[in-house]
Design a protein around this motif. Structure first.
Motif, PDB file in Angstrom:
ATOM      1  N   LEU B   6       0.736  -1.631   0.154  1.00  0.00           N
ATOM      2  CA  LEU B   6       0.148  -0.021   0.072  1.00  0.00           C
ATOM      3  C   LEU B   6       0.698   0.560  -0.504  1.00  0.00           C
ATOM      4  O   LEU B   6       1.803   1.653   0.543  1.00  0.00           O
ATOM      5  CB  LEU B   6      -0.972   0.116   1.331  1.00  0.00           C
ATOM      6  CG  LEU B   6      -1.855  -0.931   1.397  1.00  0.00           C
ATOM      7  CD1 LEU B   6      -2.619  -0.617   2.640  1.00  0.00           C
ATOM      8  CD2 LEU B   6      -3.056  -0.238   0.665  1.00  0.00           C
ATOM      9  N   GLN B  10      -3.368   5.044  -1.297  1.00  0.00           N
ATOM     10  CA  GLN B  10      -4.271   4.016  -1.323  1.00  0.00           C
ATOM     11  C   GLN B  10      -4.858   3.592  -0.428  1.00  0.00           C
ATOM     12  O   GLN B  10      -5.624   3.163   0.109  1.00  0.00           O
ATOM     13  CB  GLN B  10      -3.387   2.784  -1.500  1.00  0.00           C
ATOM     14  CG  GLN B  10      -2.382   2.567  -3.640  1.00  0.00           C
ATOM     15  CD  GLN B  10      -2.619   1.961  -3.658  1.00  0.00           C
ATOM     16  OE1 GLN B  10      -1.179   1.572  -3.483  1.00  0.00           O
ATOM     17  NE2 GLN B  10      -2.563   1.144  -4.968  1.00  0.00           N
ATOM     18  N   ALA B  11      -3.844   3.586   1.673  1.00  0.00           N
ATOM     19  CA  ALA B  11      -3.971   3.136   2.312  1.00  0.00           C
ATOM     20  C   ALA B  11      -5.754   4.281   2.755  1.00  0.00           C
ATOM     21  O   ALA B  11      -6.812   4.075   3.235  1.00  0.00           O
ATOM     22  CB  ALA B  11      -3.281   3.051   3.259  1.00  0.00           C
ATOM     23  N   SER B 112       5.272   3.487  -2.293  1.00  0.00           N
ATOM     24  CA  SER B 112       4.468   2.191  -1.676  1.00  0.00           C
ATOM     25  C   SER B 112       5.186   2.715  -0.096  1.00  0.00           C
ATOM     26  O   SER B 112       6.677   2.775  -0.482  1.00  0.00           O
ATOM     27  CB  SER B 112       5.263   0.946  -2.226  1.00  0.00           C
ATOM     28  OG  SER B 112       4.368   0.777  -3.223  1.00  0.00           O
ATOM     29  N   ALA B 119      -1.743  -4.116  -0.690  1.00  0.00           N
ATOM     30  CA  ALA B 119      -3.392  -3.723  -0.389  1.00  0.00           C
ATOM     31  C   ALA B 119      -4.755  -5.454  -0.526  1.00  0.00           C
ATOM     32  O   ALA B 119      -5.728  -5.328  -0.159  1.00  0.00           O
ATOM     33  CB  ALA B 119      -3.783  -3.535  -2.064  1.00  0.00           C
ATOM     34  N   THR B 200      -2.284  -1.306   9.594  1.00  0.00           N
ATOM     35  CA  THR B 200      -1.855  -1.614   8.276  1.00  0.00           C
ATOM     36  C   THR B 200      -0.360  -1.136   8.335  1.00  0.00           C
ATOM     37  O   THR B 200       0.281  -0.927   7.118  1.00  0.00           O
ATOM     38  CB  THR B 200      -2.253  -0.671   7.164  1.00  0.00           C
ATOM     39  OG1 THR B 200      -2.522   0.559   8.240  1.00  0.00           O
ATOM     40  CG2 THR B 200      -4.193  -1.030   7.711  1.00  0.00           C
TER      41      THR B 200
END
Lengths: 1264, 240
Positions: B6, B10-11, B112, B119, B200
């Protein structure tokens, strides 16, 4: 003989067929003896052989019937029959006295078995294609109907194999190996013959096109349109490919035999465009006179009538004159009409045929009538229909007459030896185009010179003749009448940086572009020497005087304004012009004076222009911004009201008039497009300044076709889609509308053009893109040889042209004009091309080493090959064009790295029988010896041994090309790769795996004509090939090798001082090593050392890189600080510490499971006692840490809850009674102290946790 | 979803998307709207229910978009979906607790993040979130709201952070929340059920349900009433 088949045949049937066999036995077949003797019968029983697959007795019966009388049954049965017959012959030879078989069935069976045996013995290479025959000949069972076709195909293949065996084995030709062919439709030679050809030469004949993947080629003579589409992506060839290949005993390239659809081989299928002729007649040129109206209805029937007889003629040249005389006679019989028939009286004399008039009249009709087009020889029927009075379908009678005379033909058509040269000598268009490119070159050269400061000669003021010099004037008087401008030189006014001025961001309105154009250049040039003709209708054309008669098709190149007032237009035929203006005067071309005038014209312009674009010989665009700005400034200060630009233009005109005695018109505007428009206004003999503010008004009345770059097709589109063609109306349309109607590019350009915007720059230095040679006049061939010779003539012409501009080409395009099948053999224009179908083909033009070339032989070869591949009838050709593109200058070309060298060896006859290279056998022991030795040694030292095979590869330049090319493809690629690698690193040992793994699995023998059964193992393969690649006259090499091998020779050679032991260490054979030249010895040593140190050879970069000190690139300000890559962060999970077994050992627990199990152990151990304070505290601390958001995060909370839940479970398990104590339910429930203590500690912990959790979530935690 | 690691953006996007899905699910599970308003769809390889009402969907997606913006700035502390009754009293609070672990500034947010979750595995976590969310009903008390229920989305920012304003002309989408709806305003009696949490490595997320003190109070009263009734019935029986 029957023994083997007995055992085999029993496999054929399952037991359930026995009934059928019984039935078969009891049946009395026609021809059977009622009581056939017992012995035979038994034999039948034993054999139980039944080849035909039909499971029904009745079918079998019928089959046999047909067997007897050989009539046409279903195809399968017929095939079967033929098998038997073919077998039968061989059968009879081999069989010894046998009692004549008494039953048909028996014979049949017998033969069949024989065939099978023969087949099996051969064990053909085809066997992979042929499925298991047991299966194939098994009867089709119930539910296996789908198998029928599969089996049928398989059987046919078996049959093919037999065919091959019968006919082909004597030659063993395998030229069609690997090719599977399907034959479509009726062919010539017949399918049977072709099939035999294919099969006998190792190919596979596929009778059905079930799976396209099975078939590599399709052979056909004609295809239906649907099939053309279906086979679009397949190799469709003509049967000649097979026939020729067999004749040549090699597989010819199929591309040369591509089947080209569009020809209708059979006349019965009719002429292509019966409909179209009608259509054309009706949408013919609009002529709004009564005369032409009366013409049209007459014309249509006559044309229709003439068609049918024409089609059969086309292939027979000697019939041409007689049979095509028919149509023209008919014309004449019809009386009036045809404009090409030499009866001027039948046409109303001079009616003012001004094309603009009928155009505007017919506008009211929905369909837009095409604009009249003026040319004497349109090349498509569409164009032809636009040419007034051009009868596309009538033959030229004069041409027919002369063509009938072979002597004349020989002298005047393309068959004539020097035709190409002569053609160009007289071609006006050729001169014009050559001049244009030459002028461009001159302009460019002059500019280059100006920039380098050489051409500074002329004053700025520029009044009169001293402006520039035309150096060619002396040459112009040369007797040899060289009309080339090559020797001329233009001189530029000043070497200013103004050449670059065009790049300057000048305000568009400020630019001054002049479009200078001679008024009817050819005529005015001709009139200079004929002042008495001034003011009369004069035209320039090839035909002179009255010689061509009224029917002259000579094209008018230029018409004087007087002639134009009669309606005469450039491009008309003289004959047409005569009708419009009977007393028109013709004058001949005078290329000499054109050239001279043109040069003078350009000289004058050059002296005034900032920039110049040569448009054509009599037309140029100049940028005069700087001069006009100066003048304007002066005029401004003087307060003069006149337009300085126009003044300047007039002075230019005056100068040109003075120099050439011809009138020039000049259009002035601020961009190219407008300048061109202005010239229209300026003509004749004037100048016109189209000022920006007047543009809109000026353009409103014009038509779209008046704009430069927009032709009749755009106009037609505009009319169809937008309904208007007037610029004034188009200007109201939005950009999107225009783009939609006319396409994006054209729409945008038009949108800009309508607003007077044109951002094009003058192209004074546009590089030449192509060189071509097109001839479409007088092309009349009879034989292919003539065409070939002609193509080579053209090639040498191209070579000349390429030489003149010092260029080489890389790509070749061939353009072919082929007579439209509906057009007459002799075009209406005398010796013209008439209506044609156009064909183009392109191929890379490569000389040796993949270089660009201009060699006429190579160009000719390429062009001829392309032309041949069309396979046109030479008689049908009407035009040939060769174009060479991707030009590069010779200096450029030499810099380009040479590709692979062409192997230039004498061609060998690949079909020579016997041992191949007898000499090479001599060297076998020697080389092998060396090889093996090195091999051994290297293996000992664990070096890549296979690489040593490379030692045998001869230098690339010495490889025999023919042998190389004859190698199977995969082998050849390997060798090529090996060479590539070798050239990359000169150290052969380092070459990684010269013989890659595929060699090991290599089994397929190469084409047997080249290497008959030579490959026994992979090892010898390579060696042999390598040897064969070597030059054949290598005796000397061998002998030196021999002598070197002897110890004496070894000492003589100067060599690197190195001990043998050392060499051994490097894994090198000292003997071999010392044989090498000094230089290579050093190299080898160096390499070996590197290998020893690093274990590998550092890769040599494929391109030579120049090493340069790397400049520290300055870091741009905004990039100075580069953020570090983000890194994930996880919260440190809190841990529960516990003492391990030893005292010093500490155990840390973080995972929920571990904590839970520890909790359980703890409770289990203490469930009889109250928990120790310390333990509880430990746990509580841990849980609190978990819940504390700043430490454990949310997952900590999750974990703590899980632990607490588990604790709750455990508590309930151990002390169920104590839970409800808090609730204050004292009644009757036994409570114990231990349980209470545990529950209390739980509650205490819970409370603390709730307090902690409240910070984050509020409230308390629930463990439900 | 790929097994690509991620990036920050994106997170954030993934979490925002999940919140949107979860809100729909909550509305379905807690029966705020009639069940036939929802359609069953597949998300994160698990069946979820999505509202079909365009206005509702717009409201939710608008709110989530605003949340995502704030999350990208790293200001968000919690996102709370409040189930409230007619009197605007919060009965249940579905708390999406968000914790930014890496500072939101100073790096390219599309690269990233080293060492972060992929993901694909984040999607798996979301799946487990949703499954547990679907089952939460079992451990929660009945609300018995009938038609009176409604919901609100409350955004709790970090201390001293204010909603960022992207365009001064447009009023921010947020209004100050009712105190009772906020975490500080929660009574001590409220009970928190942790549903799931995930780390995450970039942004940590957890989902919890909190039954408000008011709701628990009501339940108790109801229970008492029921008990009383039972007692009365029992007494009545005794009398008989």
């Amino acid at each position: 003989m029957t023994q083997p088949s007995q055992s085999n045949s029993s496999d054929y049937f399952d037991d359930h067929d026995s009934q059928f066999l019984e039935a078969l036995q009891t049946i009395v077949l026609p021809g059977d003896l009622p009581n056939s003797n017992e012995g035979e019968r038994i034999e039948v029983d034993e054999e139980t052989v039944e080849p035909p697959p039909c499971a029904q007795p009745s079918l079998k019966r019928r089959l046999l019937d047909e067997d007897k009388d050989e009539n046409n049954g279903p195809s399968e049965k017929r095939m079967k029959l033929s098998t038997q017959e073919s077998n039968g012959t061989s059968d009879r030879k081999s069989t010894t006295p046998e009692p004549p078989p008494c039953t048909q069935a028996f014979i049949k069976r017998h033969r069949h078995i024989d065939g099978e045996e023969a087949f099996r013995e051969r064990n053909l290479s085809l066997s992979q294609q042929i499925p298991n025959e047991d299966d194939t000949y098994a009867p089709t069972r119930f539910g296996e109907f789908g198998d029928y076709m599969r089996k049928k195909r398989a059987k046919l293949q078996i049959q093919n194999a037999q065919l091959a065996v019968l006919g082909g084995d004597d030659e063993g030709s395998q030229i069609f190996r690997g090719i599977a062919i399907y034959i479509n439709g009726h062919t010539k030679p017949s399918v049977q013959d072709l099939r035999q050809l294919i099969v006998q030469h190792g190919g596979i004949f596929q009778p059905y096109l079930v799976k396209k993947a099975l078939v590599t080629h399709i052979v056909t003579c004609s295809l239906t349109p649907a099939k053309v589409r279906e086979f679009r992506y397949m190799k469709v060839v003509r049967p000649e490919w097979l026939v020729d290949s067999v004749a040549a005993r090699e597989l010819l390239p199929w591309r040369d035999y591509i089947f080209i659809h569009n020809e209708r081989p059979e006349a019965s299928q009719g002429v292509k465009t019966g409909q179209r002729t009608l259509f054309n007649a009706q949408t013919g040129p609009p002529r709004a006179h009564t005369a032409s109206q009366s013409v049209r209805p007459m014309k249509t029937p006559s044309m229709l009538a003439t068609h049918p007889p024409q089609t059969p003629i086309k292939s027979r040249a000697n019939l041409v004159s007689t049979s095509t005389a028919g149509p023209s006679n008919i014309d004449r019989g019809n009386g009036k009409v045809d404009s090409n028939t030499p009866e001027p009286s039948s046409v109303p004399a001079a009616h003012p045929q001004i094309p603009a008039e009928p155009r505007s009249k017919s506008r009211s009709t929905s369909a837009v009538p095409p604009d009249p087009l003026y040319t004497t020889d349109p090349d498509s029927l569409e164009d032809a229909s636009r040419v007034p009075a051009y009868a596309a379908y009538t033959s030229n009678p004069l041409a027919e007459r002369v063509m009938a005379n072979p002597g004349w033909r020989k002298a005047h058509t393309s068959i004539a030896p020097g035709y190409v040269e002569g053609f160009y000598k007289h071609s006006r268009l050729h001169h014009l185009s050559t001049w244009k490119s030459e002028l461009r070159n001159l302009v460019q050269e002059a500019q280059e010179k100006a920039e380098s400061g050489l051409g500074l000669q002329v004053g700025l003021d520029g009044n009169g003749g001293s402006l520039g010099k035309v150096r060619s004037e002396a040459n112009a008087t040369d007797a040899d009448a060289d009309v080339s401008m090559r020797r001329a030189e233009l001189v530029v006014r000043s070497p200013s940086s103004r050449w670059k001025g065009k790049q300057k961001a000048l305000d568009n309105q400020e630019r001054v572009i002049m479009h200078c154009d001679f008024d009817c250049f050819f005529v005015s040039a001709g009139l200079v020497s004929r002042p008495h003709l001034k003011g009369k209708p004069v035209v320039v054309c090839h035909s002179q005087g009255r010689q061509g008669g009224g029917s002259s098709t000579s094209e008018i190149a230029s018409a004087s304004y007087e002639a134009r007032s009669f309606g005469v237009r450039n491009g008309m035929s003289l004959h047409q012009a005569r009708k419009l203006c009977p007393n028109i005067i013709t004058i001949p071309y005078e290329f000499e004076s054109y050239k001279q005038f043109s040069l003078q014209f350009y000289t004058v312009l050059m002296s005034h222009a900032d920039d110049l674009q040569a448009v054509s010989v009599d037309e140029a665009l100049i940028d005069v911004t700087s001069t006009v700005t100066q003048l304007r400034g002066r005029a401004f200060s003087g307060g003069s009201p006149v337009d300085p630009a126009k003044d300047f233009a007039e002075s230019i005109r005056a100068q040109i008039r003075k120099a050439t005695n011809c009138e020039v018109s000049i259009g002035i505007a601020h961009n190219i497009m407008l300048a061109r428009l202005a010239t229209r206004q300026a003509k004749p003999a004037g100048s016109f300044h189209l000022k920006p503010e007047l543009v809109a008004e000026f353009m409103a009345d014009l038509d779209i076709a008046d704009l430069h770059g927009f032709g009749s097709s755009t106009k037609q589109k505009a009319q169809e889609k937008l309904g208007v063609t007037k610029l004034g109306e188009l200007v109201k349309k939005s950009k999107d509308t225009l783009c939609e109607a006319l396409g994006k590019g054209v729409g945008e350009t038009l949108y800009n053009a309508l607003r007077g915007v044109d951002n094009r720059k003058l192209e004074s230095d546009k590089p030449r893109k192509s060189v071509s040679c097109d001839i479409n006049y007088g092309i009349r061939f009879e034989k292919n040889e003539q065409v070939e010779a002609f193509v080579y003539q053209m090639a040498s012409e191209i070579k000349k042209r390429l030489e003149s501009i010092d260029m080489l080409g890389r790509s070749l395009t061939l353009k072919i004009m082929k007579r439209d099948p509906t057009a007459p053999v002799e075009a209406p224009k005398f010796m013209g091309h008439g209506a044609c179908d156009l064909f183009n083909k392109q191929m890379p033009l490569l000389a040796s080493g993949g270089r660009a070339t201009r060699d006429d032989q190579i160009i000719g070869d390429h062009a001829w090959r392309l032309l041949k591949s069309f396979n046109f009838d030479p008689k049908e050709l009407r035009g040939i064009g060769i174009q060479v593109t991707k030009l590069e200058s010779t200096s450029e070309a030499t810099n380009i790295p040479v590709g692979q060298k062409t192997l230039s060896f004498k061609k060998t006859n690949p079909s020579t029988s016997g041992p191949f290279f007898p000499e090479s056998h001599v060297q076998v022991p020697n080389e092998k010896h060396i090889l093996l030795e090195t091999l051994e040694k290297q293996e000992r030292h664990a070096e890549p041994s296979k690489a040593s095979n490379m030692l045998e590869l001869p230098p690339l330049s010495q490889v025999d090309k023919s042998v190389f090319e004859a190698l199977p493809r995969d082998l050849r690629e390997e060798l090529e790769q090996a060479y590539k690698r070798r050239s990359a690193s000169p150290f052969p040992v380092a070459v990684p795996l010269a013989v890659p793994a595929p060699m090991l699995t290599y089994k397929r023998p190469g084409p047997s004509t080249i290497f008959p059964q030579r490959f026994s193992s992979k090892e010898t393969n390579v060696k042999r090939i390598a040897r064969q690649l070597a030059p054949r006259k290598n005796h000397s090499r061998i002998s030196t090798l021999k002598s070197l091998l002897s110890p004496k020779a070894k000492r003589k050679k100067p060599s690197v001082k190195i001990s043998e032991a050392k060499l051994q260490e490097f894994g090198m054979d000292s003997e071999v090593f010392f044989m090498l030249p000094m230089k290579i010895q050093y190299e080898q040593l160096a390499m070996a050392r590197i290998i020893k140190e690093k274990g590998f050879i550092p890769e040599v970069p494929s391109e030579r890189r120049v090493l340069k000190p790397r400049k520290p690139a300055p870091v741009p300000e905004h990039l100075r600080w580069v953020a570090p890559a983000p890194k994930a962060r996880y919260p440190e999970p809190p841990f529960l510490r516990r003492q391990g077994k030893k005292k010093t050992e500490k155990l840390y627990f973080t995972e929920t499971d571990d904590i839970q199990s520890m909790l359980e152990k703890w409770m289990h151990a203490y469930h009889r006692w109250a928990p120790r304070e310390k333990d509880v505290e430990l746990l509580t601390t841990y849980l609190l840490k978990c819940v504390d958001n700043s430490i454990g995060g949310d997952s900590g909370v999750e974990r703590a809850i899980a632990v607490m839940k588990w604790w709750l479970v455990l508590l309930r398990r151990y002390f169920p009674g104590s839970e409800l104590e808090e609730e204050g339910e004292p009644d009757g429930i036994w409570t114990d102290r231990v349980g209470n203590a545990w529950w209390d500690s739980f509650r205490g912990t819970k409370k603390q946790m709730d307090i902690m959790a409240r910070q984050r979530y509020g409230g308390k935690l629930s463990y439900k | 979803m790929s097994d690509q690691i991620l990036s920050f953006n994106q997170a954030i996007q993934g979490i925002a998307e999940f919140i949107e899905v979860a809100i729909h699910t909550i509305l379905y599970v807690r029966q705020i709207y009639p069940a036939d308003l929802f359609v069953r769809r597949k998300k994160y390889e698990t069946p979820v229910f999505q509202s079909r009402h365009p206005a509702l969907n717009e409201y939710i997606s608008g709110a989530v978009k605003a949340i995502a913006e704030e999350m990208a700035h790293g200001n968000v502390d919690k996102v709370v979906v409040i189930i409230k009754d007619k009197q605007q009293i919060a009965l249940e609070r579905f708390i999406f607790s968000v914790q930014n672990l890496i500072p939101a500034e100073s790096f390219n947010k599309d690269t990233s993040v080293e060492g972060a979750m992929t993901a694909a595995s984040l999607a798996q976590y979301f799946r487990s979130f949703l499954i547990k969310l679907n089952m939460i009903e079992a451990s929660l008390g009945q609300m018995e709201l009938d038609d009176d229920a409604s919901f609100a989305i409350v955004l709790e920012l970090k201390d001293d952070a204010a909603p960022s304003v992207t365009d001064p002309r447009i009023p921010p989408p947020w209004i100050p929340a009712d105190t009772q709806h906020t975490t500080p305003g929660t009574s001590e009696e409220a009970e928190l059920h942790m549903i799931r949490s995930v780390n995450t490595g970039i942004v940590d997320l957890s989902l919890a349900v909190q039954e408000s003190g008011e709701k628990i109070e009501r339940e108790r009263e109801k229970e008492k009433a029921a008990k009383l009734q039972r007692k009365e019935v029992a007494e009545g029986k005794k009398k008989d």
